[in-house]
Motif scaffolding. Structure first.
Motif, PDB file in Angstrom:
ATOM      1  N   ARG A 120       2.771  10.195 -11.161  1.00  0.00           N
ATOM      2  CA  ARG A 120       4.282  10.620 -10.644  1.00  0.00           C
ATOM      3  C   ARG A 120       4.941   9.562 -11.490  1.00  0.00           C
ATOM      4  NH1 ARG A 120       4.725  10.313  -4.532  1.00  0.00           N
ATOM      5  NH2 ARG A 120       3.399  12.426  -4.602  1.00  0.00           N
ATOM      6  N   VAL A 121       6.225  10.150 -12.041  1.00  0.00           N
ATOM      7  CA  VAL A 121       6.791   9.348 -12.892  1.00  0.00           C
ATOM      8  C   VAL A 121       7.711   8.607 -11.775  1.00  0.00           C
ATOM      9  CG1 VAL A 121       8.498   9.356 -14.671  1.00  0.00           C
ATOM     10  CG2 VAL A 121       6.702  11.111 -14.911  1.00  0.00           C
ATOM     11  N   ILE A 122       8.041   7.180 -11.817  1.00  0.00           N
ATOM     12  CA  ILE A 122       8.888   6.491 -11.295  1.00  0.00           C
ATOM     13  C   ILE A 122       9.490   5.500 -12.104  1.00  0.00           C
ATOM     14  CG2 ILE A 122       9.360   4.919  -9.256  1.00  0.00           C
ATOM     15  CD1 ILE A 122       7.227   6.720  -7.917  1.00  0.00           C
ATOM     16  N   ASP A 136      11.978   3.352 -12.300  1.00  0.00           N
ATOM     17  CA  ASP A 136      12.373   2.123 -11.718  1.00  0.00           C
ATOM     18  C   ASP A 136      11.323   1.232 -11.218  1.00  0.00           C
ATOM     19  OD1 ASP A 136      14.582   0.113 -11.393  1.00  0.00           O
ATOM     20  OD2 ASP A 136      14.019   0.557  -9.324  1.00  0.00           O
ATOM     21  N   GLN A 190      11.445  -1.545  -9.128  1.00  0.00           N
ATOM     22  CA  GLN A 190      11.633  -1.762  -7.937  1.00  0.00           C
ATOM     23  C   GLN A 190      11.266  -0.659  -6.861  1.00  0.00           C
ATOM     24  OE1 GLN A 190      12.157  -4.527  -6.521  1.00  0.00           O
ATOM     25  NE2 GLN A 190      11.467  -5.260  -6.757  1.00  0.00           N
ATOM     26  N   SER A 191      11.676   0.773  -7.388  1.00  0.00           N
ATOM     27  CA  SER A 191      11.284   1.746  -6.729  1.00  0.00           C
ATOM     28  C   SER A 191       9.730   1.919  -6.727  1.00  0.00           C
ATOM     29  CB  SER A 191      12.022   2.957  -7.825  1.00  0.00           C
ATOM     30  OG  SER A 191      12.064   3.984  -7.027  1.00  0.00           O
ATOM     31  N   SER A 198       8.456  -0.167  -3.935  1.00  0.00           N
ATOM     32  CA  SER A 198       8.859   0.375  -2.621  1.00  0.00           C
ATOM     33  C   SER A 198       7.921   1.365  -2.213  1.00  0.00           C
ATOM     34  CB  SER A 198      10.197   0.912  -2.719  1.00  0.00           C
ATOM     35  OG  SER A 198      11.348   0.055  -2.938  1.00  0.00           O
ATOM     36  N   SER A 199       7.678   2.389  -3.388  1.00  0.00           N
ATOM     37  CA  SER A 199       6.679   3.634  -3.130  1.00  0.00           C
ATOM     38  C   SER A 199       5.323   3.047  -2.820  1.00  0.00           C
ATOM     39  CB  SER A 199       6.726   4.377  -4.417  1.00  0.00           C
ATOM     40  OG  SER A 199       7.995   4.460  -4.861  1.00  0.00           O
ATOM     41  N   LYS A 220       4.804   0.197  -1.411  1.00  0.00           N
ATOM     42  CA  LYS A 220       4.560  -0.290  -0.160  1.00  0.00           C
ATOM     43  C   LYS A 220       4.652   0.554   1.158  1.00  0.00           C
ATOM     44  CE  LYS A 220       6.479  -4.930  -0.548  1.00  0.00           C
ATOM     45  NZ  LYS A 220       7.788  -5.746  -0.489  1.00  0.00           N
ATOM     46  N   THR A 221       5.241   1.888   0.816  1.00  0.00           N
ATOM     47  CA  THR A 221       5.226   2.683   1.927  1.00  0.00           C
ATOM     48  C   THR A 221       4.144   3.740   1.725  1.00  0.00           C
ATOM     49  OG1 THR A 221       6.844   3.989   0.466  1.00  0.00           O
ATOM     50  CG2 THR A 221       7.793   2.782   2.210  1.00  0.00           C
ATOM     51  N   SER A 243       3.577   5.985  -0.547  1.00  0.00           N
ATOM     52  CA  SER A 243       3.528   7.227  -1.030  1.00  0.00           C
ATOM     53  C   SER A 243       3.086   7.456  -2.623  1.00  0.00           C
ATOM     54  CB  SER A 243       4.882   7.767  -1.152  1.00  0.00           C
ATOM     55  OG  SER A 243       5.977   6.831  -1.502  1.00  0.00           O
ATOM     56  N   VAL A 244       2.890   6.161  -3.028  1.00  0.00           N
ATOM     57  CA  VAL A 244       2.198   5.834  -4.513  1.00  0.00           C
ATOM     58  C   VAL A 244       0.896   4.925  -4.065  1.00  0.00           C
ATOM     59  CG1 VAL A 244       2.272   4.858  -6.507  1.00  0.00           C
ATOM     60  CG2 VAL A 244       3.990   6.494  -5.972  1.00  0.00           C
TER      61      VAL A 244
END
Lengths: 516, 322
Positions: free
Chosen positions: A232-234, A236, A238-239, A242-243, A245-246, A248-249
């Motif tokens: 999955r391309v993220i 940023d 910081q983003s 976050s991903s 930590k939650t 989703s990645v």
């Protein structure tokens, strides 16, 4: 436009393109055993990448993301073990003829491509000939520079004849860039629909969003752990944190220790791995300011490598000599000034006839990797102590690459890819005929002879002293000032199981992991 | 041209065409002045390993071996016949890439402008209701702060706070369009729209405040007051409606900017919009992608400006008469 009006902000690529070289050299490891499968056999593993893979055909892959994705889809002829040393893969390690010019590979039986067709010697021959063909613009073509011919006498045998002995030939066959493609599929169609024999098969791609792969149950080295892998391309950082930590990645790799630390939480674990790539202060001995070896040695003595690591890389690295190949690694202490020695630096300056120092133009890049500008500034401060005034020029990555290729600089901060073979690492830079000799700015008849000897000797034990001598020559002349090998951080969610610990940041053995 | 050329609408279209040609030439030239090309972008320092034959093959592949003028005319000819070029990275036509990314950007822009208006207009009315007093000063200071905070900082702070307190970060999930999954899509749009809305609210607030203060001292407002109109009716029909004209202009401009792709915010929140398309094109030096996408953005901008003119006529009958 809104971008100009609002505040400009450049996100850094999580991994630098330059690192690609280091990852090129490492392929799939650990064959023959079944992957650990403790988790959900039908899970999806989401791997975060900072940019869309720029290339999808193995031999053109240079970006880190391309190499990461393609190493799941394709298999190279040979693998590397967790230490980066070549081992059997699609073929056994080759039998090498007495004169060192004929390599005979025996292919594994029963390997198939994702489209169901058999992987045989014709596919190997086809792939290597495609790489050699200039029309393919293969970045791996240089690995085959010494190849005279490739034969496929029977479906399981490949015979490669070399023009002259080349001890580094085998290491070139372990990377994604030389991975085998099917001979009956048009190379053009591989750009949009890759077909390989790796642990996963290409399923779908949404540009700039994601690439989805599904398990290849027939993978020759064992059944892959996760049913699906999604890249999955993220963009940023910081983003990405976050991903992770939650949840989703599930997994991402960072080169920035601070980011890696913020990404580590109750849900995630961070693993520190070394890299074959190295950070270096490239000096061009052909430039007027650096012609005198004493001037270059003064720079070496004035720099504390640990200080560069601590301040620019926040401690994430180890001091390094020239060669990082695991079997040939240089002793980082074996150089005229292993520690900073300002008195010795001043002596060298006096010998160079510049007791009060001189002015050095130093080029560095922005956006290629996160520490480049900080390294330049730290070196500027350190050299200032002995009167060497450094003018730092921080260039956008494209401008930097262009100037670097044109050898239009006196000194440059660089991160270069390493390799499991020392000849692959340096003959391009430090032999008179090397493709990057103009960029490196240094060569000598002694080095040319040593490199020629090193490549003509196929026995690893016999090669070691030769490369030790090369390494010593380079630091004694301060051809460049080698700084450190960086550390990388693999951050993974705790639900990811069976992830193999490797000496490098290659994800070639990602197939062993599963998600619960 | 004759009489047609003097017609205001025709003239506007003529101007728009000249603007677009200018934008296309500027983009074309700028892209080629900047160091590096598609080959160095794709291969990095490994480009030095390419043999002369390989380089030739690549130059032909990327079409950079042709003279500049024929490159430009070739591209322009393609655009005029609906062919915006093809991305060498994703192997998709720029047209289909834009068809995917533009709706995302439009959705984000609409949501952001709604938030901006919802914050800006009431804020401006509140500030103008007692000029110079506490409520005025508070809204002025608040809007100044909102204007000064960079959107990337606000985005990072808000999202990491939400992650660390409630563990909510929908943008880490793969992006879903409004039609695929409206629930997740709106969650994913919430933070970026909020951040953008906050950054465009201040100019709307300031414009509203200034306009209301000007309109309030107009003769017709005094007349209306003298005739006994008061309260809500006076505020809305006589003051706000007339004050809205500059607000419409300002909002139109802001909306145009938003349609150009809120590059930074799209990048941070992984929204596959048109701003990211330009940025990725720039990073990979994909000339066709950047040129065509910038042209699309310019067309949108021009269209929004034309629409704003039409809106004027609805809000202000005087423009219609002229």
């Amino acid at each position: 436009m809104s971008t100009q009006r609002r505040h400009g902000h450049r996100t850094r690529a999580t991994l630098a393109t330059a690192l690609a070289g280091g990852l090129l050299a490492t392929g799939l490891a650990g064959c023959g055993s079944d992957g650990e499968q403790t988790g959900d056999a039908n899970g999806t593993l989401v791997f975060g990448i900072s940019a869309d893979p720029a290339q999808m055909v193995p031999w053109t892959a240079t970006s880190t993301q391309s190499i990461q994705v393609l190493s799941q889809i394709y298999s190279p002829l040979l693998n590397t073990d967790a230490e980066g040393v070549p081992e059997a893969g699609l073929a056994e390690l080759p039998e090498i003829s007495e004169d060192g010019k004929t390599y005979t590979f025996t292919l594994r039986e029963g390997v198939t491509f994702g489209d169901g067709s058999d992987l045989d010697s014709a596919d190997v021959k086809h792939t290597y000939e495609k790489i050699i063909d200039p029309a393919s613009s293969a970045s791996s073509a240089s690995y085959f520079a010494n190849v005279a011919g490739i034969e496929a006498p029977d479906p399981r045998t490949v015979v490669v004849t070399l023009k002259q002995p080349d001890a580094s030939f085998v290491s070139g066959l372990t990377g994604v860039n030389t991975a085998i493609v099917p001979s009956d599929v048009d190379a053009k169609s591989l750009e949009t629909k890759p077909v390989g024999s790796g642990p996963y098969q290409f399923k779908s791609r949404t540009p700039n969003e994601s690439i989805t792969l599904t398990r290849n149950a027939d993978y020759y080295a064992g059944e892959p752990g996760a049913a699906t892998v999604e890249f999955r391309v993220i963009p940023d950082e910081q983003s990405m944190v976050s991903s992770l930590k939650t949840g989703s990645v599930h997994m991402a790799i960072f080169d920035n220790p601070v980011t890696a630390k913020t990404a580590t939480s109750g849900q995630t674990e961070s693993m520190t791995v070394d890299s074959l790539s190295y950070h270096v202060l490239q000096l061009r001995a052909t430039s007027p300011t650096l012609k005198d070896p004493n001037a270059r040695l003064a720079i070496q003595c004035a720099i504390s490598r640990q200080d560069v690591i601590d301040s620019a890389a926040l401690g994430a690295g180890k001091p390094s000599g020239p060669i990082t190949s695991p079997e040939f690694r240089s002793d980082p202490e074996a150089q005229p000034c292993p520690e900073q020695d300002l008195d010795k630096a001043k002596d060298y300056l006096a010998k160079a006839g510049k007791p009060d120092g001189f002015t050095l133009n130093l080029m560095t890049s922005q956006g290629l990797y996160s520490t480049a500008v900080d390294e330049a500034q730290n070196i500027q401060a350190q050299l200032g102590k002995v009167g060497i005034k450094v003018n730092v020029e921080a260039l956008d990555s494209n401008a930097y690459v262009e100037r670097w290729l044109a050898a239009d600089f006196d000194a440059a901060i660089a991160m270069n890819g390493g390799s499991s073979d020392p000849n692959t690492m340096y003959s391009r830079y430090f032999t008179k005929a090397g493709s990057f000799n103009k960029v490196a700015g240094y060569s000598s008849p002694e080095l040319d002879k040593l490199f020629a000897d090193g490549i003509a000797t196929t026995d690893t034990a016999a090669r070691k002293p030769i490369y030790e001598e090369i390494s010593q020559h380079l630091v004694d002349q301060a051809a460049w000032v080698w700084l450190f090998t960086p550390e990388m951080y693999v951050v993974a969610n705790k639900s990811v199981e069976g992830l193999e610990e490797r000496a490098d940041a290659s994800i070639a053995t990602l197939w062993k992991a599963s998600v619960s | 041209m004759g009489a047609f050329g003097r017609h205001p609408v025709a003239r506007r279209f003529g101007e728009a065409a000249v603007t677009l040609v200018g934008v296309s030439i500027l983009t074309f030239v700028l892209l080629r002045v900047v160091p590096g090309d598609q080959i160095t972008a794709a291969y990095g320092t490994a480009a030095g390993d390419l043999s002369p034959e390989q380089l030739q093959a690549l130059e032909a592949y990327y079409g950079v071996n042709e003279p500049l003028l024929s490159q430009y005319l070739g591209w322009l000819g393609g655009v005029l016949t609906g062919n915006l070029g093809v991305s060498a990275t994703s192997h998709l036509s720029v047209l289909s890439m834009t068809a995917q990314s533009l709706p995302n950007t439009v959705e984000l822009a609409v949501l952001a402008i709604m938030i901006g208006l919802a914050l800006g207009i009431p804020g401006g009315m509140l500030a103008a209701s007692r000029p110079g007093r506490a409520r005025d000063q508070i809204s002025q200071v608040t809007s100044l702060v909102a204007l000064s905070v960079p959107s990337f900082l606000l985005a990072a702070v808000v999202s990491s706070w939400l992650v660390n307190t409630v563990g909510w970060y929908p943008n880490g999930e793969g992006y879903r369009t409004l039609s695929e999954d409206p629930g997740l899509n709106l969650q994913q749009m919430l933070l970026p729209a909020l951040v953008l809305g906050i950054s465009i609210a201040p100019p709307i607030l300031q414009t509203t405040r200034a306009a209301i203060l000007t309109v309030r001292s107009e003769d017709y407002v005094r007349t209306a007051r003298a005739k006994g109109v008061s309260g809500r009716r006076l505020q809305v029909r006589h003051i706000l409606r007339n004050a809205l004209i500059p607000v419409v202009t300002m909002s139109g401009l802001q909306f145009g900017f938003l349609l150009g792709g809120a590059l930074v915010v799209e990048q941070i929140f992984a929204i596959p919009g048109i701003g990211r398309q330009v940025l990725l094109g720039l990073e990979q030096k994909e000339y066709a992608v950047v040129q065509s996408t910038v042209l699309v953005i310019a067309v949108m901008f021009v269209l929004v400006n034309l629409l704003t003119d039409v809106l004027y006529r609805l809000v202000d009958p005087r423009v219609r008469v002229q």
